[in-house]
Scaffold this active site. Structure first.
Site, PDB file in Angstrom:
ATOM      1  N   PRO A  21       0.878  -1.505   0.143  1.00 49.42           N
ATOM      2  CA  PRO A  21       0.033  -0.037   0.234  1.00 49.42           C
ATOM      3  C   PRO A  21       0.891   1.291   0.001  1.00 49.42           C
ATOM      4  CG  PRO A  21       0.254  -0.607   2.145  1.00 49.42           C
ATOM      5  CD  PRO A  21       1.112  -1.731   1.347  1.00 49.42           C
TER       6      PRO A  21
ATOM      7  N   TYR B  56       0.089   3.670   2.151  1.00 49.59           N
ATOM      8  CA  TYR B  56      -0.196   4.092   3.788  1.00 49.59           C
ATOM      9  C   TYR B  56      -0.440   2.840   4.632  1.00 49.59           C
ATOM     10  CZ  TYR B  56      -1.255   8.392   1.096  1.00 49.59           C
ATOM     11  OH  TYR B  56      -1.172   9.457  -0.018  1.00 49.59           O
TER      12      TYR B  56
ATOM     13  N   HIS C 201      -6.525  -0.649   5.539  1.00 48.78           N
ATOM     14  CA  HIS C 201      -7.701  -0.097   4.945  1.00 48.78           C
ATOM     15  C   HIS C 201      -8.053  -1.002   3.776  1.00 48.78           C
ATOM     16  CE1 HIS C 201      -4.233   1.757   2.850  1.00 48.78           C
ATOM     17  NE2 HIS C 201      -4.840   1.888   1.849  1.00 48.78           N
TER      18      HIS C 201
ATOM     19  N   HIS D 293     -10.192  -1.461  -0.016  1.00 44.50           N
ATOM     20  CA  HIS D 293     -10.970  -0.698  -0.975  1.00 44.50           C
ATOM     21  C   HIS D 293     -12.006  -1.464  -1.618  1.00 44.50           C
ATOM     22  CE1 HIS D 293      -6.672   1.484  -1.927  1.00 44.50           C
ATOM     23  NE2 HIS D 293      -6.491   0.460  -1.171  1.00 44.50           N
TER      24      HIS D 293
HETATM   25  N1  GTA Z   1     -10.954   9.632   2.099  1.00 49.28           N
HETATM   26  O1  GTA Z   1      -7.313  12.055   2.689  1.00 49.28           O
HETATM   27  C1  GTA Z   1      -7.561  11.289   2.045  1.00 49.28           C
HETATM   28  C2  GTA Z   1      -7.076  10.072   1.498  1.00 49.28           C
HETATM   29  N2  GTA Z   1      -5.568   9.945   1.105  1.00 49.28           N
HETATM   30  C3  GTA Z   1      -4.672  10.930   1.483  1.00 49.28           C
HETATM   31  C4  GTA Z   1      -5.633   8.796   0.412  1.00 49.28           C
HETATM   32  N3  GTA Z   1      -6.896   8.446   0.356  1.00 49.28           N
HETATM   33  C5  GTA Z   1      -7.625   9.132   0.997  1.00 49.28           C
HETATM   34  N4  GTA Z   1      -9.206   8.892   1.337  1.00 49.28           N
HETATM   35  C6  GTA Z   1      -9.614   9.789   1.735  1.00 49.28           C
HETATM   36  N5  GTA Z   1      -9.118  10.909   2.479  1.00 49.28           N
HETATM   37  O2  GTA Z   1      -7.324   4.698  -2.478  1.00 49.28           O
HETATM   38  C7  GTA Z   1      -7.194   7.194  -0.355  1.00 49.28           C
HETATM   39  C8  GTA Z   1      -6.563   6.842  -1.690  1.00 49.28           C
HETATM   40  C9  GTA Z   1      -6.409   5.362  -1.855  1.00 49.28           C
HETATM   41  C10 GTA Z   1      -6.423   4.916  -0.388  1.00 49.28           C
HETATM   42  C11 GTA Z   1      -4.912   4.420   0.347  1.00 49.28           C
HETATM   43  O3  GTA Z   1      -7.013   6.148   0.570  1.00 49.28           O
HETATM   44  O4  GTA Z   1      -6.998   7.329  -2.780  1.00 49.28           O
HETATM   45  P1  GTA Z   1      -3.170   2.811  -0.661  1.00 49.28           P
HETATM   46  O5  GTA Z   1      -2.459   2.829   0.493  1.00 49.28           O
HETATM   47  O6  GTA Z   1      -3.177   1.110  -1.231  1.00 49.28           O
HETATM   48  O7  GTA Z   1      -2.383   3.492  -1.741  1.00 49.28           O
HETATM   49  O8  GTA Z   1      -4.680   3.435  -0.763  1.00 49.28           O
HETATM   50  P2  GTA Z   1      -2.540   3.645  -3.326  1.00 49.28           P
HETATM   51  O9  GTA Z   1      -3.462   2.945  -3.984  1.00 49.28           O
HETATM   52  O10 GTA Z   1      -1.093   3.559  -3.720  1.00 49.28           O
HETATM   53  O11 GTA Z   1      -2.885   5.225  -3.288  1.00 49.28           O
HETATM   54  P3  GTA Z   1      -3.535   5.995  -4.417  1.00 49.28           P
HETATM   55  O12 GTA Z   1      -3.214   7.504  -4.006  1.00 49.28           O
HETATM   56  O13 GTA Z   1      -4.793   5.486  -4.709  1.00 49.28           O
HETATM   57  O14 GTA Z   1      -2.506   5.769  -5.671  1.00 49.28           O
HETATM   58  C12 GTA Z   1      -2.715   4.784  -6.516  1.00 49.28           C
HETATM   59  C13 GTA Z   1      -2.300   5.172  -8.003  1.00 49.28           C
HETATM   60  O15 GTA Z   1      -3.597   5.877  -8.413  1.00 49.28           O
HETATM   61  C14 GTA Z   1      -1.365   6.299  -8.203  1.00 49.28           C
HETATM   62  O16 GTA Z   1      -0.108   5.565  -8.763  1.00 49.28           O
HETATM   63  C15 GTA Z   1      -1.822   7.319  -8.684  1.00 49.28           C
HETATM   64  O17 GTA Z   1      -1.198   7.536 -10.151  1.00 49.28           O
HETATM   65  C16 GTA Z   1      -3.095   7.064  -8.926  1.00 49.28           C
HETATM   66  N6  GTA Z   1      -4.154   8.134  -8.392  1.00 49.28           N
HETATM   67  C17 GTA Z   1      -4.036   8.718  -7.268  1.00 49.28           C
HETATM   68  N7  GTA Z   1      -4.796   9.700  -7.198  1.00 49.28           N
HETATM   69  C18 GTA Z   1      -5.473   9.871  -7.957  1.00 49.28           C
HETATM   70  C19 GTA Z   1      -6.593  10.525  -8.335  1.00 49.28           C
HETATM   71  N8  GTA Z   1      -7.253  11.611  -7.553  1.00 49.28           N
HETATM   72  N9  GTA Z   1      -7.083  10.441  -9.779  1.00 49.28           N
HETATM   73  C20 GTA Z   1      -6.607   9.589 -10.550  1.00 49.28           C
HETATM   74  N10 GTA Z   1      -5.660   8.733 -10.062  1.00 49.28           N
HETATM   75  C21 GTA Z   1      -5.172   8.894  -9.022  1.00 49.28           C
END
Ligand code: GTA
Length: 324
Positions: free
Chosen positions: A258, A260, A264, A266
């Site tokens: 992950p 973070y 959690h 999804h």
């Molecule tokens: N409600 O403040 C938050 C928050 N943050 C900081 C993260 N998340 C949050 N949710 C709320 N409030 O699904 C969510 C993230 C993610 C989950 C963490 O928590 O959106 P993870 O630890 O497995 O990490 O999940 P992951 O999946 O790498 O994180 P993330 O950010 O989803 O990134 C995966 C890929 O998706 C990245 O490589 C990026 O290119 C792409 N991506 C990220 N954000 C976006 C976006 N907004 N739109 C499109 N693509 C995105």
């Protein structure tokens, strides 16, 4: 595109639909309370461009503010509720005319939202790396590699999980909570993911954050079964009740690695091609439960595959260890 309004009439659902178009109780309204505006933003580099996902990530600075910011820009999908209005009020500029075929550039009126943006400020170097275009490598993480390299590296280099604590302590996003089981061991909070616009049900994306401080898939064992089963059962029941989407239309999974390290889960709509649902990242919650039922130490011992980005500290740590 299905909208929240057309999927049943549960009064609790109004909590989401009644939110003002712009602004909410997180202090995230028109006025950014920290004074961050795009008119003051200077792009220093384009980190990544994805024409298929219509997504661009930028690194830049806000005038008068120290440190870097990372900004994600993502084009919004069409909304069938408003598309007729959009078309009738757009201006058109013809770019091709051949027999029965013609193409146009269309300019929507200013009151139509065109893109969604996510801002990370101040952004760390790790954020810049996460959102940058770069080569990826597959890692075959054995129990030993995890114990000797991954674990130590991650203990020193992690994204802050302050946003998770803010949710668990109800300091942020509390009015967005869809379901909560407050039990400190087996309870969790289910709420919309940052990536969901909370309008289009076809791209529904929620995340269940555990009250228990478990880091990742590697730490799950038979003690975690009541928690995992609770998330699966209560989470899907809450989504069905709230959004009228049955479990058969949901992808329910955990990422490894992950971003973070606070457990959690999804929940994303099958129709939505969410980032991170490929075999090198997503582990189905149902399979996780079954694997642990067969062997409590399954995730302690299992060799796990995932990708690592070239500039990530984990990639360097594996290189130093002689893995690459
Ligand atoms: N409600 O403040 C938050 C928050 N943050 C900081 C993260 N998340 C949050 N949710 C709320 N409030 O699904 C969510 C993230 C993610 C989950 C963490 O928590 O959106 P993870 O630890 O497995 O990490 O999940 P992951 O999946 O790498 O994180 P993330 O950010 O989803 O990134 C995966 C890929 O998706 C990245 O490589 C990026 O290119 C792409 N991506 C990220 N954000 C976006 C976006 N907004 N739109 C499109 N693509 C995105």
């Amino acid at each position: 595109m299905a909208s929240i309004e057309e999927n049943g009439s549960n009064p609790k659902r109004q909590k989401l639909t009644d939110l003002p178009e712009r602004g909410n109780a997180d202090g995230a309204g028109d006025e950014d309370e920290r004074g961050l505006f795009f008119k003051d933003f200077t792009t220093t580099s384009v980190l990544r461009e994805d024409t298929k996902a219509k997504l661009m990530t930028l690194k830049g600075k806000f005038n008068g503010k120290d440190g870097d910011a990372v900004v994600l820009l993502e084009k919004l999908p069409f909304d069938k509720e408003t598309v007729a209005n959009l078309m009738s009020s757009s201006t058109m500029h013809q770019t091709l005319n051949n027999d029965i075929y013609s193409t146009y550039e269309a300019f929507p009126p200013t009151n139509f939202p065109d893109y969604k943006t996510t801002m990370i400020y101040p952004a760390t170097e790790k954020h810049v790396i996460k959102y940058s275009e770069q080569d990826m490598y597959v890692v075959r993480e054995t129990k030993d590699l995890y114990e000797n390299v991954t674990k130590q590296c991650l203990e020193k280099n992690q994204f802050s999980i302050q946003w998770v604590y803010n949710i668990l302590e109800k300091k942020c996003e509390s009015e967005r909570i869809v379901f909560e089981d407050p039990d400190p061991v087996n309870g969790f909070i289910l709420l919309p993911d940052l990536k969901w616009n909370r309008k289009d049900l076809d791209s529904l994306y929620l995340v269940a954050i555990t009250h228990n401080h478990i880091k990742s898939l590697r730490d799950l064992n038979k003690e975690s079964l009541p928690l995992l089963k609770n998330i699966l059962k209560s989470g899907t029941e809450a989504i069905e009740k709230e959004f009228n989407i049955p479990v058969s239309k949901l992808r329910i999974y955990v990422h490894y690695q992950p971003s973070y390290y606070h457990l959690h889960v999804h929940f994303s709509n099958l129709k939505f091609d969410a980032p991170g649902t490929d075999v090198l990242r997503a582990h189905l919650l149902d399979s996780i439960i079954e694997n642990i039922e067969m062997d409590s130490q399954y995730y302690e011992n299992k060799t796990l595959h995932y990708t690592v980005k070239e500039n990530d500290v984990l990639h360097q740590a594996y290189k130093d260890h002689g893995y690459f």
